[in-house]
Design a protein around this motif. Sequence first.
Motif, PDB file in Angstrom:
ATOM      1  N   ALA A 134      77.160  19.150 -29.423  1.00 48.04           N
ATOM      2  CA  ALA A 134      77.491  19.777 -30.687  1.00 48.04           C
ATOM      3  C   ALA A 134      76.275  20.112 -31.388  1.00 48.04           C
ATOM      4  O   ALA A 134      76.330  21.063 -32.421  1.00 48.04           O
ATOM      5  N   GLY A 135      75.039  19.534 -30.856  1.00 45.86           N
ATOM      6  CA  GLY A 135      73.681  19.903 -31.535  1.00 45.86           C
ATOM      7  C   GLY A 135      73.143  21.331 -31.243  1.00 45.86           C
ATOM      8  O   GLY A 135      72.470  21.859 -31.915  1.00 45.86           O
ATOM      9  N   THR A 136      73.948  21.912 -30.319  1.00 47.06           N
ATOM     10  CA  THR A 136      73.427  23.399 -30.125  1.00 47.06           C
ATOM     11  C   THR A 136      74.617  24.601 -30.716  1.00 47.06           C
ATOM     12  O   THR A 136      74.270  25.728 -30.540  1.00 47.06           O
ATOM     13  N   LEU A 137      75.372  24.031 -31.404  1.00 44.67           N
ATOM     14  CA  LEU A 137      76.175  24.583 -32.439  1.00 44.67           C
ATOM     15  C   LEU A 137      75.469  25.384 -33.870  1.00 44.67           C
ATOM     16  O   LEU A 137      74.581  24.648 -33.961  1.00 44.67           O
ATOM     17  N   SER A 138      75.838  26.500 -33.973  1.00 40.99           N
ATOM     18  CA  SER A 138      75.206  27.160 -35.273  1.00 40.99           C
ATOM     19  C   SER A 138      75.592  26.135 -36.518  1.00 40.99           C
ATOM     20  O   SER A 138      76.474  25.373 -36.299  1.00 40.99           O
ATOM     21  N   GLY A 139      75.032  26.333 -37.703  1.00 40.82           N
ATOM     22  CA  GLY A 139      75.339  25.267 -39.038  1.00 40.82           C
ATOM     23  C   GLY A 139      76.655  25.512 -39.167  1.00 40.82           C
ATOM     24  O   GLY A 139      77.709  24.425 -39.558  1.00 40.82           O
ATOM     25  N   GLY A 140      77.211  26.815 -39.170  1.00 42.98           N
ATOM     26  CA  GLY A 140      78.674  26.956 -39.684  1.00 42.98           C
ATOM     27  C   GLY A 140      79.833  26.570 -38.658  1.00 42.98           C
ATOM     28  O   GLY A 140      80.587  25.783 -39.115  1.00 42.98           O
ATOM     29  N   GLU A 141      79.267  26.719 -37.439  1.00 40.66           N
ATOM     30  CA  GLU A 141      80.189  25.993 -36.408  1.00 40.66           C
ATOM     31  C   GLU A 141      80.152  24.312 -36.321  1.00 40.66           C
ATOM     32  O   GLU A 141      81.230  23.866 -36.461  1.00 40.66           O
ATOM     33  N   GLN A 142      79.070  23.977 -36.830  1.00 38.54           N
ATOM     34  CA  GLN A 142      78.878  22.224 -36.957  1.00 38.54           C
ATOM     35  C   GLN A 142      79.839  21.933 -38.264  1.00 38.54           C
ATOM     36  O   GLN A 142      80.492  21.064 -38.059  1.00 38.54           O
ATOM     37  N   GLN A 143      79.823  22.702 -39.221  1.00 40.90           N
ATOM     38  CA  GLN A 143      80.426  22.369 -40.469  1.00 40.90           C
ATOM     39  C   GLN A 143      82.033  22.466 -40.141  1.00 40.90           C
ATOM     40  O   GLN A 143      82.868  21.496 -40.325  1.00 40.90           O
TER      41      GLN A 143
END
Lengths: 236, 328
Positions: A134-143
Motif C-alpha cells: 500500500a505504501g507504493t500507491l499514490s496519495g489518491g489511491e491510498q485514500q
Amino acid sequence: MLAVMDLQVHYGGIAAVKGVSFAVEKGETVALIGANGAGKTSTLKALARLLAGYVTTGSIRLAGEEISTLAPHQLIGKGLALVPEGRGVFARLSVAENLTMGAYSRHDKSEIAADLAHIYDLLPRLKERQRQLAGTLSGGEQQMLALGRALMGRPSLLLLDEPSMGLAPLMVQKVFETIRAVAATGVTILLVEQNAKLALETAGRGYVMESGRITLADSAAGLLADPRVRQAYLGE
Amino acid sequence: MDVFLQQVVNGLTLGSLYAVVALGYTMVYGIIQLINFAHGEVVMFGAMISLSVISAAAGSNLPPLAIILAGVLVAIPACMALGYFLERIAYRPLRRAPRLAPLITAIGMSIVLQQVAMMLWSRNILAFPQILPMVVYELAGASISALQIAIIGICFAMMAGLALLIYRTRLGAAMRATAENPEIARLMGVDVDRVIAATFVIGAGLAAVAGLMVGLYYGLAHYMMGATLGMKAFSAAVLGGIGNIPGAMVGGLLLGLVEALGAGYIGDLTDLCQYGTLSAMLETRCADGGNVVLFGSNYQDVFAFVVLILVLVFRPSGLLGERVADRA
C-alpha cells in the motif's frame, strides 16, 4: 443513528472541543466544516474512542446505544468506521491485505469475499494493484484504499476525516464521486472537511465548527447561501 | 578433518538456535519498540524446566525421545505463561510511559528471573541428562551429529511455521498491522492488547524449544545461561535489522557462522610461530611444531559482540532493516 450530547475533549489543560451536540440521521450525509484547529478531527477521534489518554466527556449514542465507554476495537462491530486524517493505510501490507484487515471484525468468509469483489468493482484501480504494498500507491489511491478498507467492515456509519487532504484536484473529484456513490448505497456518512464548498455540495446538512464549538447548523444549501459561511469558508 | 566444513556445521547449529531466540526479540521490538531483555531468561527457564522433567523421567523405561518430548511439552506452556506474565505485569502498565522505563523494567525482570531460577535450581552448573545415544555421521570430512541435524531441522521448521503464521494468517496480519500503526489497527477491530500478548507468548514458546535444544547440545544448564545467549541473540536481531522478521533469521545464522568460523581459525591466525620474524625470535618455543597462540577458541564469545559493535557503527539499521531507529 448518531446522537452526540455535550462532547468535550481536553488535551492536558487545553480544551479542543468545548461541549458540542449534534445528530446524524440514518442514511444522510452530514458535513462538519470549519477552519484548521476548530476541533473537527478531535471530535471524530473522540467518536472513534481514539483519545483514551485524554479527558473526554459527554454522551455518544450510536443507534440508541451509548458507545462512549467502549474500547476502540469494539466500535467496528457496532457499525462505526473511521477513515482517518492522512489515510492511515498499512504501508507495509499489500492492498489486498489492507482490505482484508478492514473486515477483521467479521467472520462470514463468503460474504467478505463478495464484499471484496464489490470493492474492486467500485475501485478498479485497487484490483490492478492488489498485490502491491500500500505504501507504493499514490496519495489518491491510498485514500481510495482507506475508504475501501473501511467499507469492508460493513459500517452503518462512516466517519471521514479530511478525505481531500493533500490530493490533486482531479483526484479530489474522484474521491468525492466515490463518497457520493457510497452514500447512495445507504451508508450514513459524517464528513469532516476543510474544503467547505465540496463538503456542502456532497452533504445534505452541515454543521460549522469554530474554536471547539458548533456555531451554525443548517441544510447544506442553506449554509452555502449563508453570508457568514460564504465569507469565512468559501473565500468571498 | 576439514576445519572449514566442520565449523560451518557447528555454526549452522548455533546460528539456527540464535535465529529462533532472535525472533523473540525482534517480534516484540517490531510491535512495541521494546527490547525485552528478559527474553534470554525465558530461554533459560525453558532449559531448566525441561531439564527437571527429563531428569525426573530419565530413570523410567520410556524411550529417550518420549522423555524429551515430555520435557518440551511441559516447557512450552510454562514459558508461554511466563512470557504472558512478563507482558501483563511488567510491560503493559508502562505502555504509555517514556521508553526508557520499560527498558529498565526489562533489565530488572531479567535479574529477577535469574534470581528465581537460582533459588529453584541452585547456583550450580547442572548436567543435562544425556539420554540420547550419540550418533555421528561423516560428511565430506566433517562430522555432524544426529542432534545437530535435529536442532537445525527443528529450528528451520519453527522459522517456517512462524513465517506462515505472520504472513498467512489473520493473527499474523493483525500483528503486522499493529506493528505498523496500533491506532489504525484498533479502528479495524484489532484488540491490540491481545495481539501484543500473543506476540510475547509466541516468542516465549520458541524460546522454550530453543532452551531445551541448547541444554541438550551443550549438555548443561545454568541459571545465568540466558544472559550470554540472550545478548548474542539480541546481537543477531540487530545484525539483521531489529524489528525485521527475516532479518532475525538471517542475522542469527550469520552470527552463528561468524562465531564458529572465528573460533575455528583464531588459534591458527594468532599463532606467532607462523609469522617469519616472530618465529625466529621465539625460536625455542616454535621448534618441533610448537606454537605460541595469542587467542584461542575461548574467545568465541567475543565475535558476537564485535559484530554488534561493527553493525552499530556502520549500519545501525541492520542488514535488512529499513529505518534507522532513533529510539531507545
